[in-house]
Structures are given as C-alpha cells and as structure tokens.
Scaffold this active site. Structure first.
Site, PDB file in Angstrom:
ATOM      1  N   GLU A  79       0.870  -1.499   0.489  1.00 11.22           N
ATOM      2  CA  GLU A  79       0.201  -0.229  -0.024  1.00 11.22           C
ATOM      3  C   GLU A  79       0.389   1.781   0.260  1.00 11.22           C
ATOM      4  OE1 GLU A  79      -3.170  -0.043   3.257  1.00 11.22           O
ATOM      5  OE2 GLU A  79      -3.325   2.178   2.281  1.00 11.22           O
ATOM      6  N   ASP A  90       3.675 -14.580  11.350  1.00 16.50           N
ATOM      7  CA  ASP A  90       2.779 -14.842  11.272  1.00 16.50           C
ATOM      8  C   ASP A  90       1.188 -13.698  11.433  1.00 16.50           C
ATOM      9  OD1 ASP A  90      -0.292 -16.258  11.249  1.00 16.50           O
ATOM     10  OD2 ASP A  90       0.514 -17.517  11.652  1.00 16.50           O
ATOM     11  N   LYS A  94      -7.280  -0.444  11.127  1.00 20.08           N
ATOM     12  CA  LYS A  94      -7.093  -0.976  10.014  1.00 20.08           C
ATOM     13  C   LYS A  94      -6.046  -0.221   9.871  1.00 20.08           C
ATOM     14  CE  LYS A  94      -6.149  -1.300   5.116  1.00 20.08           C
ATOM     15  NZ  LYS A  94      -5.214  -0.403   4.767  1.00 20.08           N
ATOM     16  N   HIS A 102      -2.261  10.732   0.511  1.00 15.38           N
ATOM     17  CA  HIS A 102      -2.362   9.809   0.431  1.00 15.38           C
ATOM     18  C   HIS A 102      -2.680   9.537  -0.968  1.00 15.38           C
ATOM     19  CE1 HIS A 102      -3.135   5.818   1.250  1.00 15.38           C
ATOM     20  NE2 HIS A 102      -4.472   5.625   0.855  1.00 15.38           N
TER      21      HIS A 102
HETATM   22  P1  NDP Z   1       8.619 -23.694  15.270  1.00 14.55           P
HETATM   23  O1  NDP Z   1       8.238 -25.156  16.142  1.00 14.55           O
HETATM   24  O2  NDP Z   1       9.694 -23.545  14.053  1.00 14.55           O
HETATM   25  O3  NDP Z   1       8.813 -23.430  17.033  1.00 14.55           O
HETATM   26  C1  NDP Z   1      10.227 -22.651  16.786  1.00 14.55           C
HETATM   27  C2  NDP Z   1      11.523 -24.025  17.521  1.00 14.55           C
HETATM   28  O4  NDP Z   1      12.772 -22.857  17.459  1.00 14.55           O
HETATM   29  C3  NDP Z   1      12.002 -24.335  19.017  1.00 14.55           C
HETATM   30  O5  NDP Z   1      11.200 -25.590  18.824  1.00 14.55           O
HETATM   31  C4  NDP Z   1      13.138 -24.868  19.086  1.00 14.55           C
HETATM   32  O6  NDP Z   1      13.636 -25.586  19.134  1.00 14.55           O
HETATM   33  C5  NDP Z   1      13.647 -23.325  18.233  1.00 14.55           C
HETATM   34  N1  NDP Z   1      14.756 -22.981  18.611  1.00 14.55           N
HETATM   35  C6  NDP Z   1      15.888 -21.824  18.294  1.00 14.55           C
HETATM   36  N2  NDP Z   1      15.991 -20.965  19.986  1.00 14.55           N
HETATM   37  C7  NDP Z   1      14.818 -20.424  20.773  1.00 14.55           C
HETATM   38  C8  NDP Z   1      14.306 -19.965  21.631  1.00 14.55           C
HETATM   39  N3  NDP Z   1      15.634 -19.002  21.808  1.00 14.55           N
HETATM   40  N4  NDP Z   1      13.535 -19.463  22.053  1.00 14.55           N
HETATM   41  C9  NDP Z   1      12.274 -20.970  22.045  1.00 14.55           C
HETATM   42  N5  NDP Z   1      12.806 -21.342  20.345  1.00 14.55           N
HETATM   43  C10 NDP Z   1      13.896 -21.664  20.003  1.00 14.55           C
HETATM   44  O7  NDP Z   1       7.803 -22.591  15.441  1.00 14.55           O
HETATM   45  P2  NDP Z   1       7.106 -21.947  16.681  1.00 14.55           P
HETATM   46  O8  NDP Z   1       6.491 -23.375  17.406  1.00 14.55           O
HETATM   47  O9  NDP Z   1       7.153 -20.812  17.265  1.00 14.55           O
HETATM   48  O10 NDP Z   1       5.207 -21.821  15.381  1.00 14.55           O
HETATM   49  C11 NDP Z   1       5.707 -21.328  15.109  1.00 14.55           C
HETATM   50  C12 NDP Z   1       4.678 -21.375  13.716  1.00 14.55           C
HETATM   51  O11 NDP Z   1       3.640 -22.094  13.578  1.00 14.55           O
HETATM   52  C13 NDP Z   1       4.571 -20.534  13.134  1.00 14.55           C
HETATM   53  O12 NDP Z   1       5.034 -20.303  11.183  1.00 14.55           O
HETATM   54  C14 NDP Z   1       2.960 -20.438  12.663  1.00 14.55           C
HETATM   55  O13 NDP Z   1       2.110 -19.731  11.813  1.00 14.55           O
HETATM   56  C15 NDP Z   1       2.407 -21.725  12.477  1.00 14.55           C
HETATM   57  N6  NDP Z   1       1.300 -21.796  13.354  1.00 14.55           N
HETATM   58  C16 NDP Z   1       0.462 -21.616  13.749  1.00 14.55           C
HETATM   59  C17 NDP Z   1      -0.805 -21.717  14.249  1.00 14.55           C
HETATM   60  C18 NDP Z   1      -1.724 -20.161  14.979  1.00 14.55           C
HETATM   61  O14 NDP Z   1      -1.438 -19.181  14.860  1.00 14.55           O
HETATM   62  N7  NDP Z   1      -2.941 -20.914  14.541  1.00 14.55           N
HETATM   63  C19 NDP Z   1      -0.963 -23.212  13.931  1.00 14.55           C
HETATM   64  C20 NDP Z   1      -0.264 -23.639  14.594  1.00 14.55           C
HETATM   65  C21 NDP Z   1       0.972 -23.031  13.619  1.00 14.55           C
HETATM   66  P3  NDP Z   1      14.247 -26.122  19.439  1.00 14.55           P
HETATM   67  O15 NDP Z   1      14.626 -26.011  21.281  1.00 14.55           O
HETATM   68  O16 NDP Z   1      14.304 -27.657  19.831  1.00 14.55           O
HETATM   69  O17 NDP Z   1      15.603 -26.562  19.155  1.00 14.55           O
END
Ligand code: NDP
Length: 404
Positions: free
Chosen positions: A71, A261, A245, A358
């Site tokens: 936009e 997201d 918005k 705008h």
């Molecule tokens: P991930 O499944 O990628 O989990 C994040 C991973 O990052 C952790 O499991 C961890 O892995 C790693 N990590 C590394 N450093 C850190 C840190 N400092 N803090 C936390 N984690 C860390 O993603 P999310 O669980 O965040 O899920 C987000 C995704 O889910 C988005 O793409 C979203 O669009 C989607 N989603 C959204 C929904 C909704 O909003 N309703 C429903 C379902 C999915 P480890 O510690 O094991 O190495």
C-alpha cells in the site's frame, strides 16, 4: 506412474496449467528453490515491496524498521508518525513479566466442578508431562507456567495451559505440549473435543506509549480534533474498524517483513479490540498539557526464531537490520510502529483529510497501471499532482502527451 498434483515439481505444475509461454516464463522468473520447500503446491513467489521506517526510538534505542507492504503512503506515514513521537522522547514499552502463549484442551458435556477438581489434583503431572514433551524449551528457560480450568458455558470447559515459548511465536511448541497433556485426561476422554493453541494471547499483552508536542501535530485545534477522532474510535464501531485497520498497516508490514504470522497478530489484535464487550480502537489519545499522549495495548504473538523466520533469509536479514534479537524486543518495536502509524493517520484526518497526501503516493501506482516506464513515472506523477481531477483516463492522456 501418474503423480498426484502435490507430487509435481513447480515447473510441472505450471506446465499442467497450459499457460502461454510468456506467462509460464513470468511465473518461473520469480521462483525460489528454498521457498518451494516452505508451502505446498508451490509454483512461484509473490514479491511484496519492502521499505524502511528509517528511525524510531523504542525503549531508548534508535531502530530502523523494514516494512513489507503493497500500500502506497503507509511507509511515508509511519516515518512521519515516528518523527513526531521521537520529538516527544520516543516510545516506551511495558511488557508482562513473562510473555506466554495459551493452549486449550476443550471438553464438552462435562461437569466444570469435576474438571476443576481434576486439574487441581494433577498439577505436578502437567508440569512433568510438559517437560518430557518439549525438553528443549525448558533448556531455553521456557515451558509451562500454569494450568487452569475455565468454564465457558454450562456444558463447556477449557483447560488453559499457559506456556512460555521464549523467542518463538510458539504455535507448534504449544500444540506439541498440549497433545501430550491430553493423555492425562483419560478419565474425561469421552468429553474431549480438541487440543489447540489460542490466538487470543492475553498473556502477551504489551503496552506502548508516546507523546508529541501539540505544536508538532498542527496546534491545539488539530490536537483537539485528533483526540475527538480517537474518541469516535471508542464509541463507534465504524470508526474503530478503520482506525484499527490503519494501525495494522504498520503492524502488519513489520510482522510480514520479519517472517511472522500476521494472521495470528491481527486475530489477537481484533479480538482484544472487543475485550470490553464492544469493538473499539486499540489506541487511546489524550491531551496532557502541551502534549498529546497516546497509548496502544494489545496481545502480540511474534518470534525471532522458528516457523518461516528460520527458513527465510529475508526475515533474518530484517531482524538483523533492526538489531532485534529477542521476541519481546520485537513486540515493542512492532507496536511502536503501530502507534506511529495511528498517530500519522489521525493527524492527517484531523488536519484536512488523508486524501491529499495519500493520492500523491497512489499516483505512482496509477502511472505504472497506465503503462509509464521507470523514467516516465516521476514526470507523470508530477503532472498528476498538479491536475484537479485524476483518474486512469486522465493519466493515460497525460502520458500520451508526454510521449509526443
Ligand atoms: P517452530 O515449530 O519452528 O518452533 C520454534 C523452534 O525454534 C523451537 O522448537 C526451538 O527448537 C527453536 N528455537 C531456537 N531458539 C529458540 C529460542 N530462543 N526460543 C524458542 N525456540 C527456539 O515454530 P513455533 O512453535 O514458533 O510455531 C510458529 C509457526 O506455527 C508459525 O509458522 C505459525 O504460522 C504456525 N502455526 C500457527 C498457528 C496459529 O497461529 N493458530 C497454528 C499452527 C501453526 P529447539 O529448542 O527444539 O531447538
């Protein structure tokens, strides 16, 4: 063997569409092998322009913020709003002690008292199940914070698990823990309806505030009208929806640029806008002496790792440019941009309407639409700005005149 559509390569999918060679080539031109791994049935990329909010002071730090938006005028307005907030000392951020996401185990046709009793008795079990289900989030200092049973109706109960997902947005982390916790409720199996995170992330409500000298918004008359406009956003859903918005023009653009997201962020924001029982503006502005003071509070579910962020280099570049390493810092910056965006929009409306500024920005898009080349755009935009009534025909005729 016949491949299913989802088993085809991006080029095979494009070929199956029987496009003209030029159209097929155009789609192929924007392909990325990396992005083909991120979603399903991939054919090509959709590029969104990314620009900069050059300088906004958030929690005492000067930040440069990438914004991805289609936009025109959004980024100009964000810069203008930020400049005014910077003049008032910048944006302050107040975070909860621990930001966390809530996951729900949902039960129907059940006695709330029975579930509540069970949840109280099983607390130790919940914590050890969470630790086993996702040990890595515990190693990072996160994990389950508390579990409560919440009565939704006479027959419906939600067991809410509040989980600190550290720097990840946490949807997958929460869902993984929830599915493990489900097994604890074997006595209630026939009443179990589902396990899923909630996007109404009330455990991560963040507040940003800022102030601007009244002289900078155009003087006391404009300042009063700005505050009155905002009051409409608290009294009238038609105005509130538009004000929010505008706020999401900024919030969404930073959320997208950082690979987060934006649907989750918008869903939480709009839900919170109704938390009083009536949908209202998420910001509040008031006059305080020689200043106008603004405040924005909403839940914000974003991360600096995980999901698409870790898969998309452009998201990581955006975070590096901002110098934001942790999710809580990102929350503050995104909401600060939202406040700046809101301020700029309110000021423009209070000060004679947004259309003048705008439309100047829209003229560039119009110039492209009528076929102006890169070196014709600036000239055509200048001519459009000097014309009283502008539409596509006017732009086309001006372009033809220019080419004579
Ligand atoms: P991930 O499944 O990628 O989990 C994040 C991973 O990052 C952790 O499991 C961890 O892995 C790693 N990590 C590394 N450093 C850190 C840190 N400092 N803090 C936390 N984690 C860390 O993603 P999310 O669980 O965040 O899920 C987000 C995704 O889910 C988005 O793409 C979203 O669009 C989607 N989603 C959204 C929904 C909704 O909003 N309703 C429903 C379902 C999915 P480890 O510690 O094991 O190495």
């Amino acid at each position: 063997m016949h491949k299913k559509f989802y088993e085809l390569t991006p080029d095979e999918r494009l070929a199956s569409l029987k496009l003209t060679p030029a159209a097929q080539q155009a789609w192929q031109h924007e392909q990325s092998t990396l992005n083909a791994q991120i979603i399903e049935n991939y054919i090509s990329d959709f590029r969104v322009p990314t620009g900069l909010l050059h300088d906004i002071v958030v929690a005492g730090q000067r930040v440069t913020v990438p914004m991805a938006t289609e936009e025109p005028s959004v980024i100009a307005a964000a810069n203008h709003g930020a400049k005014m907030l910077n003049a008032g000392g910048g944006v302050t951020v107040t975070l909860p002690e621990r930001t966390a996401l809530i996951g729900q185990l949902l039960f129907s046709d059940v006695s709330a008292a029975a579930i509540e009793k069970f949840v109280t008795a099983q607390q130790t079990v919940f914590f050890s199940v969470a630790k086993q289900a996702k040990p890595s989030i515990y190693r990072r200092g996160g994990g389950l914070l508390f579990v409560v049973a919440r009565t939704v109706s006479e027959t419906m109960v939600s067991v809410d698990f509040t989980i600190d997902t550290k720097d990840a947005m946490g949807a997958n982390i929460v869902n993984t823990i929830l599915e493990a916790e489900q097994a604890v409720f074997s006595d209630f199996q026939t009443h179990f309806v589902g396990a899923i995170l909630s996007n109404y992330a009330t455990a991560q409500c963040v507040t940003v505030t800022g102030q601007v000298p009244i002289s900078l918004v155009g003087g006391p008359v404009v300042a009063k009208r700005l505050v009155q406009l905002n009051q409409f956003g608290h009294a009238d859903i038609y105005r509130a929806t538009t004000e929010n918005k505008g706020l999401f023009n900024g919030i969404g653009a930073v959320t997208l640029a950082t690979g987060n997201d934006w649907r989750a962020v918008e869903a939480a924001g709009h839900a919170f806008a109704s938390h009083t029982g009536r949908y209202q503006s998420l910001t509040t502005w008031r006059i305080a002496g020689d200043f106008i003071e603004g405040r924005l509070t909403m839940p914000i579910t974003v991360g600096t790792v995980g999901g698409a962020i870790s898969a998309m280099p452009q998201a990581q570049r955006a975070l590096a440019l901002m110098g934001v390493a942790h999710a809580d810092a990102l929350r503050g910056v995104i909401l600060a941009v939202g406040l700046a965006q809101n301020l700029a929009a309110l000021k423009a409306i209070a000060n004679g309407g947004i259309q003048k500024g705008h439309m100047k920005m829209q003229y560039r898009a119009l110039a492209i639409q009528v076929g102006a080349t890169a070196d014709e755009i600036t000239d055509l935009v200048r001519q459009l700005a000097a014309t009283t009534t502008v539409d596509a025909d006017v732009a086309r005729n001006l372009l033809l005149e220019m080419r004579k």
